[in-house]
Design a protein around this motif. Structure first.
Motif, PDB file in Angstrom:
ATOM      1  N   GLY A 172       0.818  -1.215   0.000  1.00 59.75           N
ATOM      2  CA  GLY A 172       0.000   0.000   0.000  1.00 59.75           C
ATOM      3  C   GLY A 172       0.845   1.257   0.000  1.00 59.75           C
ATOM      4  N   ALA A 173       1.944   1.230   0.769  1.00 61.09           N
ATOM      5  CA  ALA A 173       2.831   2.393   0.818  1.00 61.09           C
ATOM      6  C   ALA A 173       3.464   2.660  -0.540  1.00 61.09           C
ATOM      7  N   PHE A 174       3.819   1.579  -1.261  1.00 58.87           N
ATOM      8  CA  PHE A 174       4.413   1.759  -2.589  1.00 58.87           C
ATOM      9  C   PHE A 174       3.383   2.271  -3.583  1.00 58.87           C
ATOM     10  N   ILE A 175       2.164   1.694  -3.561  1.00 60.62           N
ATOM     11  CA  ILE A 175       1.128   2.096  -4.517  1.00 60.62           C
ATOM     12  C   ILE A 175       0.776   3.571  -4.346  1.00 60.62           C
ATOM     13  N   VAL A 176       0.765   4.032  -3.115  1.00 67.92           N
ATOM     14  CA  VAL A 176       0.399   5.426  -2.863  1.00 67.92           C
ATOM     15  C   VAL A 176       1.650   6.303  -2.827  1.00 67.92           C
ATOM     16  N   GLY A 177       2.428   6.206  -1.762  1.00 68.90           N
ATOM     17  CA  GLY A 177       3.563   7.104  -1.583  1.00 68.90           C
ATOM     18  C   GLY A 177       4.681   6.894  -2.590  1.00 68.90           C
ATOM     19  N   GLY A 178       5.083   5.644  -2.809  1.00 66.73           N
ATOM     20  CA  GLY A 178       6.205   5.367  -3.705  1.00 66.73           C
ATOM     21  C   GLY A 178       5.923   5.773  -5.139  1.00 66.73           C
ATOM     22  N   LEU A 179       4.755   5.407  -5.645  1.00 67.61           N
ATOM     23  CA  LEU A 179       4.392   5.748  -7.021  1.00 67.61           C
ATOM     24  C   LEU A 179       4.235   7.257  -7.185  1.00 67.61           C
ATOM     25  N   ASP A 180       3.600   7.898  -6.202  1.00 64.83           N
ATOM     26  CA  ASP A 180       3.436   9.356  -6.270  1.00 64.83           C
ATOM     27  C   ASP A 180       4.788  10.060  -6.264  1.00 64.83           C
ATOM     28  N   PHE A 181       5.680   9.608  -5.389  1.00 63.30           N
ATOM     29  CA  PHE A 181       7.015  10.201  -5.301  1.00 63.30           C
ATOM     30  C   PHE A 181       7.741  10.100  -6.645  1.00 63.30           C
ATOM     31  N   LEU A 182       7.657   8.937  -7.278  1.00 61.70           N
ATOM     32  CA  LEU A 182       8.323   8.731  -8.566  1.00 61.70           C
ATOM     33  C   LEU A 182       7.745   9.655  -9.638  1.00 61.70           C
ATOM     34  N   LEU A 183       6.411   9.725  -9.718  1.00 58.84           N
ATOM     35  CA  LEU A 183       5.772  10.546 -10.747  1.00 58.84           C
ATOM     36  C   LEU A 183       6.014  12.040 -10.512  1.00 58.84           C
ATOM     37  N   ILE A 184       5.996  12.465  -9.249  1.00 57.17           N
ATOM     38  CA  ILE A 184       6.267  13.880  -8.943  1.00 57.17           C
ATOM     39  C   ILE A 184       7.701  14.234  -9.328  1.00 57.17           C
ATOM     40  N   THR A 185       8.638  13.344  -9.004  1.00 56.50           N
ATOM     41  CA  THR A 185      10.045  13.579  -9.353  1.00 56.50           C
ATOM     42  C   THR A 185      10.221  13.699 -10.860  1.00 56.50           C
ATOM     43  N   LEU A 186       9.609  12.784 -11.606  1.00 57.85           N
ATOM     44  CA  LEU A 186       9.703  12.823 -13.068  1.00 57.85           C
ATOM     45  C   LEU A 186       9.070  14.106 -13.622  1.00 57.85           C
ATOM     46  N   SER A 187       7.970  14.533 -13.021  1.00 51.28           N
ATOM     47  CA  SER A 187       7.311  15.768 -13.480  1.00 51.28           C
ATOM     48  C   SER A 187       8.230  16.971 -13.323  1.00 51.28           C
ATOM     49  N   TYR A 188       8.881  17.080 -12.164  1.00 50.04           N
ATOM     50  CA  TYR A 188       9.742  18.236 -11.926  1.00 50.04           C
ATOM     51  C   TYR A 188      11.039  18.166 -12.731  1.00 50.04           C
ATOM     52  N   VAL A 189      11.515  16.975 -12.984  1.00 47.44           N
ATOM     53  CA  VAL A 189      12.687  16.844 -13.857  1.00 47.44           C
ATOM     54  C   VAL A 189      12.350  17.376 -15.252  1.00 47.44           C
ATOM     55  N   GLN A 190      11.172  16.978 -15.755  1.00 47.64           N
ATOM     56  CA  GLN A 190      10.761  17.451 -17.079  1.00 47.64           C
ATOM     57  C   GLN A 190      10.500  18.953 -17.070  1.00 47.64           C
ATOM     58  N   ILE A 191       9.952  19.462 -15.972  1.00 47.59           N
ATOM     59  CA  ILE A 191       9.720  20.910 -15.849  1.00 47.59           C
ATOM     60  C   ILE A 191      11.042  21.664 -15.909  1.00 47.59           C
ATOM     61  N   PHE A 192      12.046  21.190 -15.155  1.00 48.96           N
ATOM     62  CA  PHE A 192      13.338  21.880 -15.136  1.00 48.96           C
ATOM     63  C   PHE A 192      14.006  21.832 -16.509  1.00 48.96           C
ATOM     64  N   ILE A 193      13.881  20.716 -17.195  1.00 50.32           N
ATOM     65  CA  ILE A 193      14.453  20.621 -18.550  1.00 50.32           C
ATOM     66  C   ILE A 193      13.810  21.666 -19.456  1.00 50.32           C
ATOM     67  N   THR A 194      12.488  21.784 -19.359  1.00 50.83           N
ATOM     68  CA  THR A 194      11.767  22.760 -20.180  1.00 50.83           C
ATOM     69  C   THR A 194      12.151  24.189 -19.815  1.00 50.83           C
ATOM     70  N   VAL A 195      12.238  24.466 -18.513  1.00 47.96           N
ATOM     71  CA  VAL A 195      12.547  25.821 -18.048  1.00 47.96           C
ATOM     72  C   VAL A 195      13.944  26.240 -18.486  1.00 47.96           C
ATOM     73  N   PHE A 196      14.913  25.325 -18.403  1.00 48.79           N
ATOM     74  CA  PHE A 196      16.286  25.666 -18.794  1.00 48.79           C
ATOM     75  C   PHE A 196      16.401  25.971 -20.283  1.00 48.79           C
ATOM     76  N   HIS A 197      15.423  25.498 -21.074  1.00 53.63           N
ATOM     77  CA  HIS A 197      15.464  25.764 -22.506  1.00 53.63           C
ATOM     78  C   HIS A 197      14.712  27.038 -22.889  1.00 53.63           C
ATOM     79  N   LEU A 198      14.108  27.718 -21.899  1.00 51.17           N
ATOM     80  CA  LEU A 198      13.443  28.981 -22.206  1.00 51.17           C
ATOM     81  C   LEU A 198      14.480  30.045 -22.530  1.00 51.17           C
ATOM     82  N   SER A 199      14.210  30.836 -23.536  1.00 47.04           N
ATOM     83  CA  SER A 199      15.198  31.816 -23.986  1.00 47.04           C
ATOM     84  C   SER A 199      15.226  33.061 -23.101  1.00 47.04           C
ATOM     85  N   GLN A 200      14.070  33.424 -22.528  1.00 48.41           N
ATOM     86  CA  GLN A 200      13.988  34.646 -21.737  1.00 48.41           C
ATOM     87  C   GLN A 200      14.267  34.355 -20.260  1.00 48.41           C
ATOM     88  N   LYS A 201      15.183  35.158 -19.700  1.00 46.26           N
ATOM     89  CA  LYS A 201      15.542  34.981 -18.295  1.00 46.26           C
ATOM     90  C   LYS A 201      14.344  35.233 -17.383  1.00 46.26           C
TER      91      LYS A 201
END
Length: 311
Positions: A205-234
């Protein structure tokens, strides 16, 4: 009902020890917990009132914030009054079935909070990585379905934990719980019978809820940072970072304390009980205490001011 060798059939009443090793100063420890609880109640209630009364805040992000605030109110209320009863009024006893209900409340709303943090991360991901499609993707219908899903998922997953305890674990070595609230493993450890199934389901249960959420949140922010670093305007990069920083702060403090509490219950015999129990309480109290400060100050104030300028 005593049976033999000091064991007893399912005790009708359980007794909380509180924080083992710190019993003599628990009355003082209760003061900061009480202050944090009052601030959490007032702060989250104000957050709900402001978002409900301000039309410009009726958007997916703030709907999730309402869910987070309501979850924090229920989660903190499910533990603090009883905790203060133990610390201040010497009321450590709780009926067995009431203990199971408290366990269901705590673990269900922990899971809801985790799910809401995931929903907020996905909302930021779409808003930053696909800004033109955000309104199309995060419709009112989808937001409602997400809200129902993050609520039902932990609520249903926790029920088998209660049934395994109620139906399978009949003999207990003691009725003393070394904790301030009814936590799954704290109660399971009292049983003299085989608890491997309960432990396994708790991990699952801990993996289905907390573990899976943690993984998906981490992946979301990694993708967000990749996108943000490619923005041309500071300026655009800074604005995107400022939007995400509050979420990341809450995300890290929530999951770091959660993982510490989870793993020390299962393998942290070298960690003093008072450290573990104190941090377990902080894990449930710090997010409700901090969330109004993190989300309810600059973000909402700026949004309301912006809306007023256009009126």
């Amino acid at each position: 009902m005593p049976i033999a060798n000091g064991t007893m059939f399912i005790p009708s009443v359980l007794t909380f020890i509180g924080i083992p090793g710190l019993e003599t100063i628990q009355c003082w420890i209760g003061i900061p917990f009480c202050v944090m609880y009052i601030i959490a109640l007032v702060g989250n209630s104000l957050l709900l009132i402001i978002i409900k009364s301000e039309p410009s805040l009726h958007e997916p992000m703030y709907f999730f914030l309402v869910m987070l605030g309501a979850t924090d109110i229920v989660l903190s209320t499910s533990i603090v009054p009883k905790m203060l009863g133990i610390f201040w009024f010497h009321l450590p006893e709780i009926y067995f079935d009431a203990c199971l209900f408290q366990m269901w409340l705590i673990h269900t709303f922990q899971g809801i909070e985790s799910g809401v943090l995931l929903a907020m991360a996905l909302d930021r991901y779409v808003a930053i990585c696909y800004p033109l499609r955000h309104a199309i993707i995060f419709t009112r219908q989808l937001v409602t379905h997400i809200g129902i899903g993050v609520t039902l998922r932990p609520a249903l997953l926790v029920i088998p934990c209660l049934l395994l305890i109620k139906c399978r674990l009949k003999l207990y070595r003691t009725k003393l719980i070394s904790h301030t609230y009814c936590e799954h493993m704290a109660l399971v450890k009292l049983a003299t019978e085989d608890v491997s199934i309960s432990k396994f389901y708790g991990l699952l249960g801990a993996f289905i809820v907390g573990g899976l959420d943690f993984l998906l949140i981490t992946l979301s922010y990694v993708q967000i940072f990749i996108t943000v670093f490619h923005l041309s305007q500071k300026g655009a990069r800074l604005k995107a970072f400022n939007t995400c920083i509050p979420h990341i702060c809450i995300f890290f403090q929530f999951y770091l304390l959660a993982f510490f509490s989870f793993f020390t219950h299962r393998s942290g015999s070298s960690i003093p009980s008072y450290v573990h129990i104190t941090l377990s309480n902080l894990y449930l109290l710090v997010p409700p205490f901090l969330n109004p400060f993190v989300y309810g100050t600059k973000q909402i104030r700026d949004r309301v001011d912006h809306a007023n300028l256009h009126d």
